[in-house]
Write a protein that holds these residues in place. Sequence first.
Motif, PDB file in Angstrom:
ATOM      1  N   LYS A 435       0.834  -1.207   0.000  1.00 23.93           N
ATOM      2  CA  LYS A 435       0.000   0.000   0.000  1.00 23.93           C
ATOM      3  C   LYS A 435       0.865   1.251   0.000  1.00 23.93           C
ATOM      4  O   LYS A 435       1.754   1.420   0.844  1.00 23.93           O
ATOM      5  N   LEU A 436       0.586   2.135  -0.954  1.00 20.24           N
ATOM      6  CA  LEU A 436       1.191   3.457  -1.011  1.00 20.24           C
ATOM      7  C   LEU A 436       0.297   4.460  -0.296  1.00 20.24           C
ATOM      8  O   LEU A 436      -0.930   4.403  -0.414  1.00 20.24           O
ATOM      9  N   LEU A 452       5.493   3.530   1.734  1.00 15.37           N
ATOM     10  CA  LEU A 452       5.098   2.182   1.345  1.00 15.37           C
ATOM     11  C   LEU A 452       4.939   1.317   2.592  1.00 15.37           C
ATOM     12  O   LEU A 452       5.792   1.338   3.487  1.00 15.37           O
ATOM     13  N   PHE A 453       3.859   0.514   2.603  1.00 13.09           N
ATOM     14  CA  PHE A 453       3.594  -0.358   3.745  1.00 13.09           C
ATOM     15  C   PHE A 453       3.262  -1.761   3.259  1.00 13.09           C
ATOM     16  O   PHE A 453       2.583  -1.936   2.240  1.00 13.09           O
ATOM     17  N   TYR A 469      12.192  -1.220  -0.679  1.00 14.19           N
ATOM     18  CA  TYR A 469      11.519  -1.845  -1.831  1.00 14.19           C
ATOM     19  C   TYR A 469      11.227  -0.790  -2.901  1.00 14.19           C
ATOM     20  O   TYR A 469      10.083  -0.548  -3.278  1.00 14.19           O
ATOM     21  N   SER A 470      12.270  -0.178  -3.383  1.00 14.12           N
ATOM     22  CA  SER A 470      12.087   0.891  -4.367  1.00 14.12           C
ATOM     23  C   SER A 470      11.452   0.375  -5.655  1.00 14.12           C
ATOM     24  O   SER A 470      10.724   1.106  -6.339  1.00 14.12           O
ATOM     25  N   ASP A 475       6.710   0.357  -9.277  1.00 18.67           N
ATOM     26  CA  ASP A 475       5.615  -0.356  -9.934  1.00 18.67           C
ATOM     27  C   ASP A 475       4.260   0.216  -9.495  1.00 18.67           C
ATOM     28  O   ASP A 475       3.384   0.477 -10.341  1.00 18.67           O
ATOM     29  N   LEU A 476       4.095   0.439  -8.201  1.00 12.76           N
ATOM     30  CA  LEU A 476       2.816   0.947  -7.713  1.00 12.76           C
ATOM     31  C   LEU A 476       2.584   2.396  -8.136  1.00 12.76           C
ATOM     32  O   LEU A 476       1.439   2.803  -8.377  1.00 12.76           O
ATOM     33  N   HIS A 477       3.658   3.175  -8.241  1.00 10.43           N
ATOM     34  CA  HIS A 477       3.493   4.554  -8.711  1.00 10.43           C
ATOM     35  C   HIS A 477       2.992   4.560 -10.156  1.00 10.43           C
ATOM     36  O   HIS A 477       2.130   5.383 -10.513  1.00 10.43           O
ATOM     37  N   ARG A 478       3.494   3.679 -10.984  1.00 17.01           N
ATOM     38  CA  ARG A 478       2.988   3.584 -12.360  1.00 17.01           C
ATOM     39  C   ARG A 478       1.507   3.202 -12.354  1.00 17.01           C
ATOM     40  O   ARG A 478       0.716   3.723 -13.157  1.00 17.01           O
TER      41      ARG A 478
END
Length: 489
Positions: A435-436, A452-453, A469-470, A475-478
């Motif tokens: 989760k962002l 990030l969690f 976990y960059s 990936d989640l930002h995309r």
Amino acid sequence: MRIMPFHSIRRFPVLVITHIMCLLFGHAFCVYAESPNIVLILSDDQGWADIGYNNPDVYSPNLDQLASTGIVFTQHYVMPQCTPTRVALLTGRYPSRFGGAALQASNAQAFPKGTPTLASILKASGYETFLAGKWHLGSMPSHGPNEFGFDSSYGSLAGAVGMYDHRYRKGDFEYNWHRDQELINGSENGVHATELVTAEAIRVIRQERSKPFFLYLPFHSVHTPLDERGRFVDQPTALDPANPNRWLNEEDIPWFNDPAGKIQNEKDPEKRLLLAAVHHLDDCIGRIIKTLDETDQRQNTLILFSSDNGPQGNWPGNAYPDDLKLTDFNQPLPFRGKKLDVWEGGIHVPGLMNWPGKIKPRQETTPTHIVDWLPTLAAIGKSNSAGSLNTDDLQLDGIDLSKLIFDNEASPKRVLYWTWNSRINRWALRYDHWKLVKYGRGEPTSKSDWELFDLHRDPKESNDVSDQYSDIVDDLHRRFLAQRSHDKK
């Protein structure tokens, strides 16, 4: 000899045919062959821990019975406030797709006329559609429920109201208690709003009809103002001057007392008041279920329950009639945040579905969101009519969960997405167990804007692991940018 009630007689040929087809074609046909009645119950500001099946200190036996005999969605999500959750529920779309009034509690019209809703879709599928309770998607009568697919509506057009005089905040929408968008003179003053909504639900259920019904019950409880007077209608809820840890007449008001003594075991009077409101709401839900039983409709009625957002926590009072100041009055959460937050405490709430003989009891850990109820209920309810709206054309954010519910078939991983407030100052996205979260003004434009969690290891969101976990953040930002591209800006 017992005479078969009308409700059973009128369905008898269909039930016989359905039974034969079930034997020939199996379980899937059994589930969908006859469209069920649907009772969708939405409580207000009831946090994850403000219900018995999540917290043994809470007395809610009727909701607990629905949970133990149905599916409990253990990772059920909504939006962080009332209007946005109602938008998501009735349109199957995230509120940010509409922007403006859809993003926070508002008296303005939340989405345009002509927008397909759960009510209009089920109506096209042959349902009679009813609303009893809180609308809060446009407080002008011209923007009321009857404009969006409901055959009949009753309750408040605006948001929270005084529980006994049913008035909203002072101003243009102070008087908004209505039937079918016509304001009721006197607002039916003197009876608790939860009792009025329950009486309307029972009236609808007892009506003779040849079609299935959809009954949407967005209760005002357990939102403030908390006011549980019992039979002492002329005495607003207040602390006893002679004993500030007790409410006036508390020992003689049923909602403050339960057979197990759970409510009286709570030493904090403000928490006890919230527990009394939960008891009252739960009792009313029990009466609705009893009416379904008495009219022989329970076996063919799907009941869905959710809260609209996390707990309120604190309240300054004086916004509504007889509105008390309350501090830390909800049950403690195992999550971070509360109402208005995109932390888990604001959006992770109780959720369940119950349909006797059709849904097997279990706890479902797949993340679900209230945007899913439109496509799911549309799929369950469409068997009565080939003329129902095609939900494939609606650009829905929700997914049809019917195979997960009835066949325990795994749903694909997908993104869940949150924004809140017209200034868009809170953002979150969940994918799988990651989760962002971003707080503060300014849109997230790069992965460095996020925390990030890992919700599997850290459900309280106490440890930001974005540095570790960059690649996950990237990936989640995309995925966030893809969601954001569909928003109204």
